[in-house]
Write a protein that holds these residues in place. Sequence first.
Motif, mmCIF file in Angstrom:
data_model
loop_
_atom_site.group_PDB
_atom_site.id
_atom_site.type_symbol
_atom_site.label_atom_id
_atom_site.label_comp_id
_atom_site.label_asym_id
_atom_site.label_seq_id
_atom_site.Cartn_x
_atom_site.Cartn_y
_atom_site.Cartn_z
ATOM 1 N N ILE B 118 58.296 61.700 68.180
ATOM 2 C CA ILE B 118 56.918 61.968 68.561
ATOM 3 C C ILE B 118 56.859 62.369 70.045
ATOM 4 O O ILE B 118 56.212 63.346 70.420
ATOM 5 C CB ILE B 118 56.033 60.717 68.327
ATOM 6 C CG1 ILE B 118 56.134 60.254 66.880
ATOM 7 C CG2 ILE B 118 54.595 60.993 68.703
ATOM 8 C CD1 ILE B 118 55.530 61.178 65.874
ATOM 9 N N TYR B 122 55.561 65.943 71.406
ATOM 10 C CA TYR B 122 54.420 66.082 72.311
ATOM 11 C C TYR B 122 54.845 66.777 73.605
ATOM 12 O O TYR B 122 54.061 67.539 74.192
ATOM 13 C CB TYR B 122 53.774 64.722 72.603
ATOM 14 C CG TYR B 122 52.722 64.359 71.575
ATOM 15 C CD1 TYR B 122 51.564 65.121 71.458
ATOM 16 C CD2 TYR B 122 52.889 63.287 70.708
ATOM 17 C CE1 TYR B 122 50.619 64.818 70.503
ATOM 18 C CE2 TYR B 122 51.944 62.975 69.747
ATOM 19 C CZ TYR B 122 50.811 63.750 69.654
ATOM 20 O OH TYR B 122 49.876 63.454 68.700
ATOM 21 N N ARG B 129 51.961 75.231 74.897
ATOM 22 C CA ARG B 129 50.552 75.596 74.746
ATOM 23 C C ARG B 129 50.129 76.650 75.752
ATOM 24 O O ARG B 129 50.826 76.933 76.716
ATOM 25 C CB ARG B 129 49.656 74.379 74.841
ATOM 26 C CG ARG B 129 49.471 73.777 76.210
ATOM 27 C CD ARG B 129 48.254 72.873 76.235
ATOM 28 N NE ARG B 129 47.989 72.246 74.941
ATOM 29 C CZ ARG B 129 48.353 71.022 74.614
ATOM 30 N NH1 ARG B 129 48.995 70.287 75.475
ATOM 31 N NH2 ARG B 129 48.076 70.530 73.441
ATOM 32 N N GLU B 149 51.145 82.087 73.879
ATOM 33 C CA GLU B 149 50.750 80.865 73.203
ATOM 34 C C GLU B 149 51.564 80.680 71.946
ATOM 35 O O GLU B 149 51.433 81.428 70.989
ATOM 36 C CB GLU B 149 49.257 80.911 72.869
ATOM 37 C CG GLU B 149 48.749 79.556 72.479
ATOM 38 C CD GLU B 149 47.285 79.601 72.107
ATOM 39 O OE1 GLU B 149 46.730 80.715 72.037
ATOM 40 O OE2 GLU B 149 46.723 78.533 71.870
ATOM 41 N N LEU B 151 52.271 77.283 70.718
ATOM 42 C CA LEU B 151 51.873 76.053 70.045
ATOM 43 C C LEU B 151 50.937 76.374 68.877
ATOM 44 O O LEU B 151 50.109 77.269 68.965
ATOM 45 C CB LEU B 151 51.169 75.127 71.043
ATOM 46 C CG LEU B 151 50.845 73.730 70.539
ATOM 47 C CD1 LEU B 151 52.101 72.984 70.144
ATOM 48 C CD2 LEU B 151 50.075 72.957 71.578
ATOM 49 N N TYR B 152 51.063 75.597 67.805
ATOM 50 C CA TYR B 152 50.302 75.781 66.578
ATOM 51 C C TYR B 152 50.604 77.109 65.893
ATOM 52 O O TYR B 152 49.724 77.770 65.363
ATOM 53 C CB TYR B 152 48.790 75.621 66.823
ATOM 54 C CG TYR B 152 48.471 74.296 67.458
ATOM 55 C CD1 TYR B 152 48.947 73.124 66.895
ATOM 56 C CD2 TYR B 152 47.744 74.217 68.626
ATOM 57 C CE1 TYR B 152 48.695 71.903 67.489
ATOM 58 C CE2 TYR B 152 47.482 73.000 69.232
ATOM 59 C CZ TYR B 152 47.965 71.848 68.648
ATOM 60 O OH TYR B 152 47.721 70.644 69.231
ATOM 61 N N VAL B 227 56.999 65.889 60.117
ATOM 62 C CA VAL B 227 56.412 65.545 61.421
ATOM 63 C C VAL B 227 56.300 66.793 62.305
ATOM 64 O O VAL B 227 55.243 67.054 62.873
ATOM 65 C CB VAL B 227 57.250 64.458 62.124
ATOM 66 C CG1 VAL B 227 56.589 64.049 63.424
ATOM 67 C CG2 VAL B 227 57.420 63.261 61.226
ATOM 68 N N ARG B 230 53.587 69.220 61.147
ATOM 69 C CA ARG B 230 52.242 68.678 61.330
ATOM 70 C C ARG B 230 51.817 68.730 62.801
ATOM 71 O O ARG B 230 50.683 69.059 63.121
ATOM 72 C CB ARG B 230 52.210 67.237 60.846
ATOM 73 C CG ARG B 230 50.895 66.830 60.253
ATOM 74 C CD ARG B 230 50.947 65.401 59.790
ATOM 75 N NE ARG B 230 51.285 65.251 58.387
ATOM 76 C CZ ARG B 230 50.454 65.510 57.390
ATOM 77 N NH1 ARG B 230 49.258 65.957 57.628
ATOM 78 N NH2 ARG B 230 50.822 65.337 56.143
ATOM 79 N N LEU B 231 52.741 68.386 63.696
ATOM 80 C CA LEU B 231 52.356 68.288 65.109
ATOM 81 C C LEU B 231 52.373 69.637 65.819
ATOM 82 O O LEU B 231 51.608 69.847 66.746
ATOM 83 C CB LEU B 231 53.295 67.317 65.839
ATOM 84 C CG LEU B 231 53.101 65.846 65.517
ATOM 85 C CD1 LEU B 231 53.986 64.993 66.385
ATOM 86 C CD2 LEU B 231 51.643 65.434 65.711
ATOM 87 N N GLY B 234 50.072 73.630 63.553
ATOM 88 C CA GLY B 234 48.674 74.002 63.409
ATOM 89 C C GLY B 234 48.345 74.318 61.963
ATOM 90 O O GLY B 234 48.780 73.609 61.061
ATOM 91 N N ARG B 235 47.595 75.403 61.738
ATOM 92 C CA ARG B 235 47.204 75.704 60.357
ATOM 93 C C ARG B 235 48.381 76.212 59.534
ATOM 94 O O ARG B 235 48.323 76.223 58.313
ATOM 95 C CB ARG B 235 46.059 76.721 60.339
ATOM 96 C CG ARG B 235 46.459 78.105 60.778
ATOM 97 C CD ARG B 235 45.237 78.984 60.952
ATOM 98 N NE ARG B 235 45.596 80.250 61.554
ATOM 99 C CZ ARG B 235 45.651 81.384 60.867
ATOM 100 N NH1 ARG B 235 45.362 81.398 59.603
ATOM 101 N NH2 ARG B 235 45.990 82.510 61.483
ATOM 102 N N THR B 238 51.649 73.491 56.966
ATOM 103 C CA THR B 238 51.744 72.852 55.654
ATOM 104 C C THR B 238 53.064 73.240 55.005
ATOM 105 O O THR B 238 53.357 74.417 54.841
ATOM 106 C CB THR B 238 50.565 73.265 54.761
ATOM 107 O OG1 THR B 238 49.358 72.874 55.409
ATOM 108 C CG2 THR B 238 50.642 72.575 53.417
#
Lengths: 371, 290
Positions: B118, B122, B129, B149, B151-152, B227, B230-231, B234-235, B238
């Motif tokens: 985790i 992070y 980001r 960008e 991230l996600y 994990v 998910r972290l 972003g969209r 899945t």
Amino acid sequence: MMKYKALVILLLVVLMLSACGGQATPQPLAPVATAESEATAPERFTLRVINWNGYGSDEPFVLEQFGKLYNVKIEHDYINSEEEILTKLRTSPATYDVILPNVAYLRIAMQEGLVEPIDVARLQNWEKLLPRFKDLPELRDEAGAVYGVPWVWGATAIAYNTEKFPNGIDSIQALWDPSNKGQVGIFDSFEDEIVFAGLALGDKTPYQPDDLQAVKQKLLELMDNVKTLWASEDEFNKLFANGDITLGNYWSGAAARAAKMGLPMAFVVPPEGALGWIDTWAIPKDAPHKDIAYKWLDYMISSEFYLTWDNTAGAPAPTTQASLDALAEDHFNRAVMGNPEVLARLVFMETMSPETREEWNRLWEEVKASQ
Amino acid sequence: MGRWRRLFSLIVLLTPSYGWLVFAVLAPLGIMFVFSFLSDVPIGERAVFFTLKNYQDFFQNTFYWRLTAKSLLTGLYTTILCILLGYPLALIMAKIIPHRWRTALFMLVIVPFWSNTIVRLYSWAIVLRKGGVLDLFIQWLGFESGSLEILYTYQAVLVGLVHGYLPYMVLTLYIAIDRVENSFLEAAASLGANAWQRFWRILFPLSLPGMISGSILIFIPTIGSFVEPRLLGGRTGTMIGTIIEDQFVQLFKWNFGATLAFLLLVVVLILMALLGLLLRQMRLLRGEGG
């Protein structure tokens, strides 16, 4: 060479087994938090609570007031969905003392025999509840026994960044607006998202959707705007504070807390409607410490608790007249949530059949999988 | 008499480890296998019966196959990236860097192992980001064509996975490359092989077993990962792993979760069998035999 091969095969087998076994381990994002009381005398026992992280009952003042008063340690197990409450009760019976399901999930817990009837005569504050909460039929079984004590209520509607939207937001369609592409954070919950899509389609009864395929299409369109999905209050606030998202569907109480923390956040119940909920404290079947559980229920609906919570952190709307009267005239929970027009716009969470839940969940999984 | 004593001591010595293996690994796995054929979790007074519905649900909803394919591809990408990044690193550590510096380099490789997943992820979020460390660095370098960008996005998931699993590749490759005798390379050089030929004809084939075991160590956990997606995803985050996790943690649909996990296991077994077959064919072609 043969030796090497054997080693690889052994590693392979062990790994595959452990990889599969590993799927069942709990999500590391939702740790069990222990709230330590600072009392020097050892606590008599531990009161185990199931609630959302940062949702009132784990505020430091609760440990100070309730924990010290009854000399108990208060331990929280946090959830990321209502379903998780049921899962915890089914898999760990006679472990928890108090739980916080919303009314819709309280019904399921009642049907499955996971909660105990509550003797409301033992609660000093029961009579202080507003009649529309106290007399709520959903709290009762056919015999009239009460299973849940209405605590707070509120809406899942739209929170937005006031710096980014100085003129506010006046429609649920803002979530779909192409100019907000990549700025939307949505709750990873099939129920909330399907209801939101239904409301955006103009459906007044989104729990009985006219056309589930249209809902799916609407959700696929929503995903184009979505930056990420959130699962907890803390996660939403982090995303919001970092500027990763500027709007999304969110809870009224959580938005109040975020604004109190200094985030430029405002909350609006759009004209198309939003999701309403009533959270209730309940006692699981065979709870180990029933006497203290009753004290907890009584304390949780007291004005003393509610007003301290609202002043120090921020709370959703109260269920007692006394608490409501103590709020300032222009307080969101009095001015907006107290407005009958806003109330009329809310679609309150309904108890869904297992079949519907499965169908909705599969639809939501398919939408998420399409990305 | 001696034979019996040896047998006895073997049993005594092996029982704890194999007993543990059976108890801790095979028993839960067996329970989950049974669960995948049940209609519900057998807790309380639920009526439970045997059914194939969970498997039907998987095959009737094509998006589960697509997610499985997506997860397999993610495992493949992660493995390839780990090879591309890990091979030069392992080669340098095993053949070029003097011995006394190796420990320090090993530390750098192993540190991701010590840090909590985790925390690691992070930290990546802060780097990746918009307005994050990487973005600011790129802008500082003078690229001003908008901000970066990551991230996600799906790429962020790969970054997180590669960082987490790279040590497996570096360590297995290091062991394999280190075992190649320098005299082999010297002999090749004395016969006129240039640096590239020494690498491609001698070192690389001899390091293949290390690469394959490293790849297996990486590929299998990454296809079930939940994990990192998910972290960081972003969209797009899945995966079949996140769906399996949802069944267990949120939805109380252990039966379907067990089904998904077992189907993934079957796919992995098939892929590994194919890989084994391929390797045997390669060896037969080279005339090495089994």
